[in-house]
Design a protein around this motif. Structure first.
Motif, mmCIF file in Angstrom:
data_model
loop_
_atom_site.group_PDB
_atom_site.id
_atom_site.type_symbol
_atom_site.label_atom_id
_atom_site.label_comp_id
_atom_site.label_asym_id
_atom_site.label_seq_id
_atom_site.Cartn_x
_atom_site.Cartn_y
_atom_site.Cartn_z
ATOM 1 N N ILE A 3 133.551 65.978 102.354
ATOM 2 C CA ILE A 3 134.759 66.617 101.835
ATOM 3 C C ILE A 3 135.072 65.950 100.493
ATOM 4 C CG2 ILE A 3 137.218 67.007 102.272
ATOM 5 C CD1 ILE A 3 135.447 68.498 104.251
ATOM 6 N N CYS A 19 141.441 58.626 108.043
ATOM 7 C CA CYS A 19 139.977 58.720 107.985
ATOM 8 C C CYS A 19 139.319 57.714 108.926
ATOM 9 C CB CYS A 19 139.488 58.480 106.561
ATOM 10 S SG CYS A 19 137.689 58.589 106.460
ATOM 11 N N ASN A 21 136.323 56.839 109.067
ATOM 12 C CA ASN A 21 135.223 56.125 108.402
ATOM 13 C C ASN A 21 135.680 55.272 107.227
ATOM 14 O OD1 ASN A 21 132.999 57.200 109.949
ATOM 15 N ND2 ASN A 21 133.397 59.154 108.956
ATOM 16 N N CYS A 72 131.711 59.689 104.227
ATOM 17 C CA CYS A 72 132.359 60.831 104.892
ATOM 18 C C CYS A 72 131.375 61.545 105.810
ATOM 19 C CB CYS A 72 132.880 61.808 103.844
ATOM 20 S SG CYS A 72 133.574 63.321 104.570
ATOM 21 N N GLU A 74 132.564 64.252 107.565
ATOM 22 C CA GLU A 74 133.352 65.455 107.872
ATOM 23 C C GLU A 74 134.067 65.253 109.212
ATOM 24 O OE1 GLU A 74 132.379 70.097 108.134
ATOM 25 O OE2 GLU A 74 130.895 68.960 106.977
ATOM 26 N N CYS A 75 134.236 63.965 109.556
ATOM 27 C CA CYS A 75 134.855 63.534 110.817
ATOM 28 C C CYS A 75 133.976 63.781 112.045
ATOM 29 C CB CYS A 75 136.240 64.136 111.024
ATOM 30 S SG CYS A 75 137.508 63.340 110.018
ATOM 31 N N PRO A 82 137.986 68.008 109.929
ATOM 32 C CA PRO A 82 138.287 66.956 108.953
ATOM 33 C C PRO A 82 139.770 66.584 108.996
ATOM 34 C CG PRO A 82 136.885 68.626 107.968
ATOM 35 C CD PRO A 82 137.333 69.165 109.313
ATOM 36 N N CYS A 84 141.465 64.565 107.026
ATOM 37 C CA CYS A 84 142.130 64.540 105.715
ATOM 38 C C CYS A 84 142.651 65.939 105.379
ATOM 39 C CB CYS A 84 141.177 64.028 104.632
ATOM 40 S SG CYS A 84 139.565 64.828 104.605
#
Ligand code: SF4
Ligand code: SF4
Length: 117
Positions: A3, A19, A21, A72, A74-75, A82, A84
């Motif tokens: 993202i 997030c 990560n 990232c 993308e979760c 995502p 975020c």
């Protein structure tokens, strides 16, 4: 794919703590592979890039919150969407067409950064 945060970002900071990560940083802040991950020292990423996880890296943006593409997922591996993008009040967290990855690649990346789950 990763993202990316566009220049519509209003620097509210809502996304950063969401997030899993630690891929989101405030503009002008240095970032590290080791922040919020199990990585340390010299490592070879799942994309083949050799990096020093402890070394501070140059900010990707000096003006807006930014996302580190290498961190990232993308979760994937943590959430269904995502995080975020889910919290951003101005919808400026969008797919990064320059960093397209498959679901398997994203999951491998997540496992590599978080081998203990
Ligand atoms: S999509 Fe998930 S992993 Fe990527 S920056 Fe947003 S919150 Fe972090
Ligand atoms: S939530 Fe959206 S507007 Fe707020 S800092 Fe993150 S990207 Fe920028």
């Amino acid at each position: 794919m990763a993202i990316i945060i566009t220049d519509e970002c209003i620097n509210c900071g809502a996304c950063e703590p969401e997030c899993p990560n630690t891929a989101i940083y405030e503009g002008a802040d240095d970032w590290r592979y080791k922040d919020g991950t199990s990585l340390s020292g010299s490592v070879v990423l799942t994309n083949g890039k050799a990096v020093d996880a402890d070394e501070p890296q140059e900010p990707i943006s000096d003006e807006f919150y930014y996302i580190v593409p290498d961190k990232c997922t993308e979760c994937k591996g943590f959430h269904d969407e995502p995080q975020c993008a889910a919290v951003c009040p101005v919808d400026c967290c969008v797919p990064d067409e320059d960093h397209v990855e498959t679901e398997d690649e994203l999951l491998a990346k997540q496992s590599f950064m978080h081998p203990d789950g």
